[in-house]
Design a protein around this motif. Structure first.
Motif, PDB file in Angstrom:
ATOM      1  N   LEU A  49      20.124  18.146  27.252  1.00  0.00           N
ATOM      2  CA  LEU A  49      21.102  18.834  26.126  1.00  0.00           C
ATOM      3  C   LEU A  49      20.645  19.057  24.826  1.00  0.00           C
ATOM      4  O   LEU A  49      20.905  20.164  24.336  1.00  0.00           O
ATOM      5  CB  LEU A  49      22.172  17.416  25.792  1.00  0.00           C
ATOM      6  CG  LEU A  49      23.254  17.717  24.860  1.00  0.00           C
ATOM      7  CD1 LEU A  49      24.158  18.958  25.361  1.00  0.00           C
ATOM      8  CD2 LEU A  49      24.210  16.468  24.664  1.00  0.00           C
ATOM      9  N   LEU A  50      19.306  18.453  24.416  1.00  0.00           N
ATOM     10  CA  LEU A  50      18.785  18.950  23.240  1.00  0.00           C
ATOM     11  C   LEU A  50      17.902  20.287  23.414  1.00  0.00           C
ATOM     12  O   LEU A  50      18.098  21.079  22.548  1.00  0.00           O
ATOM     13  CB  LEU A  50      17.830  17.658  22.709  1.00  0.00           C
ATOM     14  CG  LEU A  50      16.751  17.978  21.511  1.00  0.00           C
ATOM     15  CD1 LEU A  50      17.681  18.018  20.330  1.00  0.00           C
ATOM     16  CD2 LEU A  50      15.681  16.795  21.469  1.00  0.00           C
ATOM     17  N   ARG A  51      17.643  20.425  24.490  1.00  0.00           N
ATOM     18  CA  ARG A  51      16.867  21.748  24.917  1.00  0.00           C
ATOM     19  C   ARG A  51      17.970  22.822  24.640  1.00  0.00           C
ATOM     20  O   ARG A  51      17.584  23.842  24.018  1.00  0.00           O
ATOM     21  CB  ARG A  51      16.052  21.631  25.971  1.00  0.00           C
ATOM     22  CG  ARG A  51      14.784  20.882  25.950  1.00  0.00           C
ATOM     23  CD  ARG A  51      13.980  20.936  27.393  1.00  0.00           C
ATOM     24  NE  ARG A  51      13.990  22.368  27.924  1.00  0.00           N
ATOM     25  CZ  ARG A  51      14.018  22.594  29.033  1.00  0.00           C
ATOM     26  NH1 ARG A  51      13.863  21.599  30.000  1.00  0.00           N
ATOM     27  NH2 ARG A  51      13.790  23.769  29.583  1.00  0.00           N
ATOM     28  N   LEU A  52      19.179  22.474  25.314  1.00  0.00           N
ATOM     29  CA  LEU A  52      20.058  23.575  25.205  1.00  0.00           C
ATOM     30  C   LEU A  52      20.637  24.096  23.996  1.00  0.00           C
ATOM     31  O   LEU A  52      20.591  25.020  23.672  1.00  0.00           O
ATOM     32  CB  LEU A  52      21.264  22.773  25.966  1.00  0.00           C
ATOM     33  CG  LEU A  52      22.534  23.876  26.017  1.00  0.00           C
ATOM     34  CD1 LEU A  52      22.592  25.178  26.685  1.00  0.00           C
ATOM     35  CD2 LEU A  52      23.905  23.134  26.594  1.00  0.00           C
ATOM     36  N   VAL A  53      20.913  22.914  23.025  1.00  0.00           N
ATOM     37  CA  VAL A  53      21.381  23.108  21.463  1.00  0.00           C
ATOM     38  C   VAL A  53      20.191  23.860  20.948  1.00  0.00           C
ATOM     39  O   VAL A  53      20.333  24.716  20.126  1.00  0.00           O
ATOM     40  CB  VAL A  53      21.595  21.762  21.158  1.00  0.00           C
ATOM     41  CG1 VAL A  53      21.802  22.054  19.368  1.00  0.00           C
ATOM     42  CG2 VAL A  53      22.560  21.273  21.682  1.00  0.00           C
ATOM     43  N   GLU A  54      18.771  23.603  20.878  1.00  0.00           N
ATOM     44  CA  GLU A  54      17.910  24.343  20.384  1.00  0.00           C
ATOM     45  C   GLU A  54      17.690  25.749  20.940  1.00  0.00           C
ATOM     46  O   GLU A  54      17.634  26.460  20.288  1.00  0.00           O
ATOM     47  CB  GLU A  54      16.585  23.808  20.486  1.00  0.00           C
ATOM     48  CG  GLU A  54      16.415  22.237  20.018  1.00  0.00           C
ATOM     49  CD  GLU A  54      14.929  21.589  20.327  1.00  0.00           C
ATOM     50  OE1 GLU A  54      14.398  21.925  21.398  1.00  0.00           O
ATOM     51  OE2 GLU A  54      14.713  20.695  19.794  1.00  0.00           O
ATOM     52  N   LYS A  55      18.104  25.962  22.172  1.00  0.00           N
ATOM     53  CA  LYS A  55      18.032  27.208  22.677  1.00  0.00           C
ATOM     54  C   LYS A  55      19.160  28.305  22.204  1.00  0.00           C
ATOM     55  O   LYS A  55      19.087  29.479  21.861  1.00  0.00           O
ATOM     56  CB  LYS A  55      18.033  27.339  24.235  1.00  0.00           C
ATOM     57  CG  LYS A  55      18.096  28.535  24.722  1.00  0.00           C
ATOM     58  CD  LYS A  55      17.840  28.524  26.521  1.00  0.00           C
ATOM     59  CE  LYS A  55      17.660  30.038  26.988  1.00  0.00           C
ATOM     60  NZ  LYS A  55      17.433  29.960  28.301  1.00  0.00           N
ATOM     61  N   LEU A  56      20.302  27.422  21.865  1.00  0.00           N
ATOM     62  CA  LEU A  56      21.550  28.243  21.471  1.00  0.00           C
ATOM     63  C   LEU A  56      21.239  28.702  19.712  1.00  0.00           C
ATOM     64  O   LEU A  56      22.226  29.000  19.523  1.00  0.00           O
ATOM     65  CB  LEU A  56      22.953  27.427  21.750  1.00  0.00           C
ATOM     66  CG  LEU A  56      23.131  27.290  23.012  1.00  0.00           C
ATOM     67  CD1 LEU A  56      24.214  26.382  23.459  1.00  0.00           C
ATOM     68  CD2 LEU A  56      23.252  28.716  23.612  1.00  0.00           C
TER      69      LEU A  56
END
Length: 62
Positions: A49-56
């Motif tokens: 989830l953290l990686r997703l938010v960073e990617k977004l």
């Protein structure tokens, strides 16, 4: 789980502690792994989830 039966803020403690655990445990990692292009072995839902938010585009955790 039974909700609080009065207006005392302390009665919300258990529910507030349980809420983030339930939300994170409820994340299906398969779509996140697909969107992120894979994951490290053993990478858990919260990290995904953290990686997703960073990617977004969220840079507040950098």
């Amino acid at each position: 789980m039974i909700g609080p039966l009065d207006d005392d803020p302390a009665s919300l403690r258990e529910a507030l502690l349980l809420l983030p655990i339930v939300i994170i445990d409820g994340i299906d990692p398969a779509p996140l792994k697909t969107y992120l292009g894979g994951a490290d072995k053993g990478e858990r839902s919260l990290k995904l989830l953290l990686r997703l938010v960073e990617k977004l585009g969220d840079e507040s955790n950098s």
